[in-house]
Design a protein around this motif. Structure first.
Motif, short mmCIF file in Angstrom:
data_model
loop_
_atom_site.label_atom_id
_atom_site.label_comp_id
_atom_site.label_asym_id
_atom_site.label_seq_id
_atom_site.Cartn_x
_atom_site.Cartn_y
_atom_site.Cartn_z
N GLY A 159 0.82 -1.21 0.00
CA GLY A 159 0.00 0.00 0.00
C GLY A 159 0.85 1.26 0.00
N ILE A 160 0.16 2.38 0.13
CA ILE A 160 0.84 3.66 0.23
C ILE A 160 1.10 3.93 1.71
N VAL A 161 2.33 4.31 2.03
CA VAL A 161 2.60 4.67 3.42
C VAL A 161 2.97 6.15 3.48
N PHE A 162 2.63 6.75 4.61
CA PHE A 162 3.14 8.08 4.92
C PHE A 162 4.15 7.92 6.03
N VAL A 163 5.32 8.51 5.84
CA VAL A 163 6.41 8.35 6.79
C VAL A 163 6.84 9.72 7.28
N ALA A 164 6.90 9.89 8.58
CA ALA A 164 7.39 11.14 9.13
C ALA A 164 8.68 10.84 9.89
N ASP A 165 9.81 11.16 9.28
CA ASP A 165 11.06 11.10 10.05
C ASP A 165 11.44 12.54 10.39
N ARG A 166 12.63 12.71 10.97
CA ARG A 166 12.97 14.05 11.46
C ARG A 166 13.04 15.04 10.30
N LEU A 167 13.64 14.60 9.17
CA LEU A 167 13.77 15.53 8.04
C LEU A 167 12.40 15.98 7.55
N ALA A 168 11.48 15.00 7.41
CA ALA A 168 10.14 15.35 6.93
C ALA A 168 9.47 16.30 7.92
N ALA A 169 9.64 16.05 9.22
CA ALA A 169 8.99 16.89 10.22
C ALA A 169 9.55 18.30 10.19
N ILE A 170 10.89 18.40 10.01
CA ILE A 170 11.49 19.74 9.92
C ILE A 170 10.90 20.48 8.73
N MET A 171 10.82 19.78 7.58
CA MET A 171 10.31 20.44 6.38
C MET A 171 8.86 20.83 6.55
N LEU A 172 8.08 19.97 7.24
CA LEU A 172 6.67 20.31 7.47
C LEU A 172 6.56 21.59 8.29
N CYS A 173 7.39 21.68 9.34
CA CYS A 173 7.34 22.89 10.18
C CYS A 173 7.67 24.12 9.35
N LEU A 174 8.70 24.00 8.49
CA LEU A 174 9.08 25.15 7.68
C LEU A 174 7.96 25.53 6.72
N THR A 175 7.34 24.50 6.10
CA THR A 175 6.26 24.79 5.16
C THR A 175 5.15 25.56 5.84
N MET A 176 4.68 25.01 6.96
CA MET A 176 3.54 25.64 7.59
C MET A 176 3.92 27.00 8.18
N GLY A 177 5.14 27.10 8.70
CA GLY A 177 5.56 28.38 9.26
C GLY A 177 5.61 29.46 8.20
N VAL A 178 6.37 29.17 7.12
CA VAL A 178 6.48 30.17 6.06
C VAL A 178 5.14 30.38 5.37
N GLY A 179 4.36 29.30 5.24
CA GLY A 179 3.05 29.41 4.62
C GLY A 179 2.14 30.32 5.41
N THR A 180 2.13 30.16 6.74
CA THR A 180 1.28 31.00 7.56
C THR A 180 1.71 32.45 7.47
N VAL A 181 3.03 32.69 7.54
CA VAL A 181 3.54 34.06 7.48
C VAL A 181 3.16 34.69 6.14
N ALA A 182 3.38 33.92 5.04
CA ALA A 182 3.06 34.47 3.72
C ALA A 182 1.57 34.73 3.61
N MET A 183 0.76 33.88 4.27
CA MET A 183 -0.69 34.07 4.18
C MET A 183 -1.11 35.35 4.90
N ILE A 184 -0.53 35.59 6.07
CA ILE A 184 -0.86 36.84 6.77
C ILE A 184 -0.45 38.03 5.92
N TYR A 185 0.71 37.92 5.27
CA TYR A 185 1.20 39.00 4.41
C TYR A 185 0.22 39.26 3.27
#
Lengths: 133, 546, 157
Positions: free
Chosen positions: B69-95
């Motif tokens: 099947g399809i798996v979703f895997v969250a290791d440290r690298l993925a989690a770091i990138m997720l945090c950056l995405t949502m952080g920058v995404g939220t900031v850009a959205m407020i902008y």
């Protein structure tokens, strides 16, 4: 954009209901045979396309077709999410037994796919067909 | 079973669908957008801590277990990138609350932005090669639509170019997936890693050939050397505000895929070729990117060319992983991850500051700007920090990132590329000075300026500036985290064990069956020690530098 | 069979490359279609279509599965077809709009970017005096007569 051919109009009057019926049959047989939401949606939209060719897109343009796609996406994702909220895991599917019939929850997912395909294709037809806008 | 891993994908998608029904109520739409983005941001921050404490988390979609099947895997690298995405995404959205126009909002601006964030999150989480393709397409199609928002002449033309180059890339991606599936018989990333360790001869060469096709695809996405020409043309037409998210995230998804696919996944004999190619490409990418920036007179174009040049540094970090010493490989990956994080924050920040300058002066051309220092000293301060950070001046993140990478390069003996990197760094500083001189100094052309409010836009930008300063000054915990993430990336053992279960990773067992028993045991014992040593070395150097 | 499929894939990719290099928007879109078809054929060949091509549905009491096709490549192809279809429709729409804007479907005849500003300054630079003022105006006079529900292009159409 209307092709004013009486032959096409006569055919289109019958083609639309016929293709809708065939698409419903193919949708239902998708449970355990080749078929399913995507193909059925394409068939339904193809029948509608003949109708649009014969009678013009203006009649179809009254409906906001993209909302079908959004509703379909909602249904598809909700099917997965409800299972996840019930604790079975995302996109797990079960089969409900209603009397002698059985109804897999995957049907709802496929219904969503049907609506998405129909809505998207009709949006494309209408938007590309409305030249003068 | 961690069903919650679906949240960063599902919540943005649901938000997008609900928001399409409220396109006539802008205030409600903005409030819901912000609430959803903040919620997901909170979740991914929690996920980062959880993954850091408890190891890699996996989730099988639909109850189909891992290799099928399809798996979703969250290791440290993925989690770091997720945090950056949502952080920058939220900031850009407020902008964007200040910049989005009426037409754009009618064109489903906020729903598209949520789909974009969902697609980016998806591409970080997925553990399946074909699912990576699907997530790329979700991300790309929403980016096409956002790029066209407003549908001016230029936007349509440039978007056509952008779509065509990306559609070619998608076809190559599908073809490469077909070749890999024909050779290996699986598309699960962990399973590919297991299967390719045993490949030799023709089959290994087949996988290498397919992975070169993937290299082309990821190079298009990340804007690497021969395939970057679409980027400086298409980024200047992206609507202001969301350009911060585009510039920061979209190319970095390509870099993340390069890291994940070529280091964790493909283990076949002769696979080092890719890394060597990347090392060569990185030098050209850095130098040509910055040279392109130096001859531009449009602020967005300068910054777009700098994206290319900065991607070169990350490719250089990936290129260093061809070294034989696992310590250097580890530090190279850690440096790359830190540099990616730095660049996402700073690049977004620069584009947001550039957007403010455009808004005040009403133009993108450097020579028509000028004199902003007196009018808006706050904006000048924000630009100064971001510009110094990207040029690599201490104490900002750019310094820590470049320092780690260049240090690794020196100890690995890659002197030529390191020399190019240092030269590029000087040119970057020159280019930032050019923007500074023309935008903030000089005579103000106040007659053309627009009477628009810009002060509110400074708040989200300041968040990013604070982030680059804080991560630069207190770099130590973040470099530690990056090197822990690097261990997961370099050694597929953890990843494969988390996805496929205990004992799935064949390498250690094989080495023991050989006569190299002692060596293997040595390696196992040494590696945590070596990492600690590497971390300590960099820690000392960073401290001395401060 | 596999050799024939490989030849067709090669021809499709060659034709696609030729079409993409033509200076015509519609041909570029058609070339991309050829590309995606080539990639899909490659996938279906890689799934062993030449050896086993029964539909992967298990009948009751069935024990022999060797004639059955691998179900994964058709799934992948279906997804890829949908995506390339959507992108193709988008590209057609854009090329039509570009044709309306510039009166040519030849990318080489489009004016240079610097000369192309005209009355169309970049839309994201249009002044928005105050966000709250704008919001109230948006709430007040949102257009309602729009037939299809999709936003009407207000700029020049």
């Amino acid at each position: 954009m209307t092709v004013s051919s009486p032959i096409l109009r006569t055919v289109a009057r019958f083609a639309l209901p016929l293709s809708l019926v065939v698409s419903a049959i193919i949708f239902m047989q998708g449970h355990n045979l080749p078929g399913g939401g995507f193909i059925a949606g394409v068939l339904g939209a193809a029948g509608a396309a003949i109708y649009l060719l014969a009678f013009g897109v203006e009649r179809a343009a009254r409906i906001q077709w993209w909302k079908f796609a959004v509703v379909g996406l909602c249904i598809s994702l909700l099917t997965g999410t409800v299972q996840a909220l019930l604790g079975y895991g995302f996109m797990n599917h079960t089969i409900w037994h209603i009397g002698s019939y059985h109804l897999p929850t995957a049907t709802f997912f496929d219904l969503g796919v049907y609506l998405i395909v129909l809505g998207t294709l009709m949006t494309i037809f209408v938007e590309l067909g409305m030249e003068d806008r | 079973m961690n069903t919650h891993l679906i949240i960063p994908i599902l919540v943005p998608l649901f938000t997008a669908m609900v928001l399409t029904f409220f396109s006539r109520q802008p205030v409600l739409q903005r409030a819901m957008s912000l609430a959803s983005a903040l919620g997901v941001l909170g979740y991914v921050l929690w996920l980062l801590f959880y993954v850091d404490q408890h190891g890699i988390q996996t989730m099988a979609v639909g109850g189909w277990e891992a290799p099928w099947g399809i798996v979703f895997v969250a290791d440290r690298l993925a989690a770091i990138m997720l945090c950056l995405t949502m952080g920058v995404g939220t900031v850009a959205m407020i902008y964007t609350f200040w910049t989005v126009t009426r037409v754009q909002q009618q064109y489903f601006f906020y729903p598209l932005m949520h789909v974009l964030m969902g697609g980016v999150n998806w591409s970080f989480l997925t553990g399946d090669l074909f699912n990576l393709f699907v997530s790329y397409e979700v991300m790309l199609i929403s980016s096409y639509a956002m790029m066209m928002a407003g549908a001016s002449r230029q936007q349509l033309r440039q978007t056509f170019k952008y779509i065509v180059i990306n559609a070619i890339g998608s076809s190559l991606f599908v073809a490469a997936i077909g070749l890999i599936y024909a050779t290996v018989g699986t598309l699960n990333m962990a399973d590919i890693a297991v299967q390719t360790t045993q490949l030799t001869g023709q089959r290994a060469a087949m996988v290498t050939a397919a992975s070169i096709m993937l290299l082309v695809v990821f190079s298009i996405k990340s804007g690497a050397f021969p395939l970057f020409f679409w980027l400086p043309d298409s980024y200047p037409i992206v609507p202001s505000g969301v350009i911060g998210f585009f510039a920061g995230m979209l190319t970095k998804v390509g870099v993340y895929s390069l890291l994940r696919v070529f280091i964790t996944v493909f283990q076949q004999e002769g696979g080092e070729l890719i890394v060597q190619i990347l090392l060569v490409l990185s030098g050209f990418t850095m130098l040509l990117g910055v040279l392109g920036a130096m001859c531009q007179w449009d602020i967005r174009r300068i910054l777009s060319w700098h994206i290319i040049s900065q991607v070169g540094y990350m490719l250089m970090g990936i290129g260093f992983t061809g070294h034989v010493d696992p310590l250097i490989v580890n530090m190279a990956i850690a440096g790359t991850i830190f540099y990616v994080a730095h660049n996402i924050i700073v690049k977004s920040c620069l584009f947001l500051v550039g957007g403010i300058a455009e808004r005040i002066t009403g133009t993108q051309e450097l020579k028509k700007m000028g004199g902003l220092l007196n009018v808006a000293p706050g904006v000048a301060g924000l630009f100064l920090v971001a510009g110094l950070s990207i040029a690599g001046i201490p104490p900002f993140t750019g310094f820590a990132g470049k320092f780690t990478l260049i240090g690794v390069g020196f100890s690995g003996g890659y002197f030529l590329v390191v020399a190019v990197a240092i030269i590029t760094s000087f040119f970057t500083l020159y280019s930032m000075m050019k923007i500074w001189t023309y935008v903030f100094w000089g005579k103000a052309h106040e007659s053309q300026w627009q009477p628009l409010s810009y002060r509110g836009m400074m708040a989200p930008t300041a968040v990013l500036v604070l982030a680059t300063t804080a991560f630069g000054v207190f770099a130590q915990p973040f470099i530690d985290l990056a090197s822990k993430a690097a261990t997961d990336v370099r050694d597929p053992n953890n990843y494969v064990t988390a996805v496929l279960g205990q004992g799935a990773w064949p390498v250690v067992a094989e080495a023991k069956s050989d006569e190299a028993d002692a060596v293997a045991a040595d390696d196992v014992e040494q590696s945590p020690d070596a990492e600690r040593r590497a971390v300590a070395v960099v820690a000392n150097l960073t401290r001395e530098a401060h | 069979m596999e050799l024939m499929m490989a030849t067709i894939v090669a021809l499709l990719f060659a034709g696609g490359t030729y079409m993409i290099l033509r200076p015509n928007f519609i041909r570029i879109v058609m070339g991309l279609g050829l590309y995606s078809n080539g990639a899909n054929l490659l996938l279906i060949t890689s799934g062993g279509y030449a050896r086993a091509n029964d539909a992967p549905f298990v009948a009751e009491g069935q024990t022999q599965f060797s004639a059955m096709m691998d179900p994964l490549p058709p799934d992948i192809i279906l997804t890829a077809i949908v995506i390339s279809f959507a992108v193709g429709a988008l590209l057609l729409t854009i090329s039509y709009r570009v044709y309306l804007d510039h009166g040519t479907d030849n990318p080489e005849q489009l004016p240079n970017l610097d000369e192309d500003e005209g009355d169309q300054k970049l839309q994201h630079l249009t002044p928005v005096p105050n966000v709250f003022e704008e919001l109230s105006r948006q709430c007040a006079d949102a257009p309602r007569e729009n037939v299809s529900g999709l936003p009407v292009r207000t700029a020049h159409g």
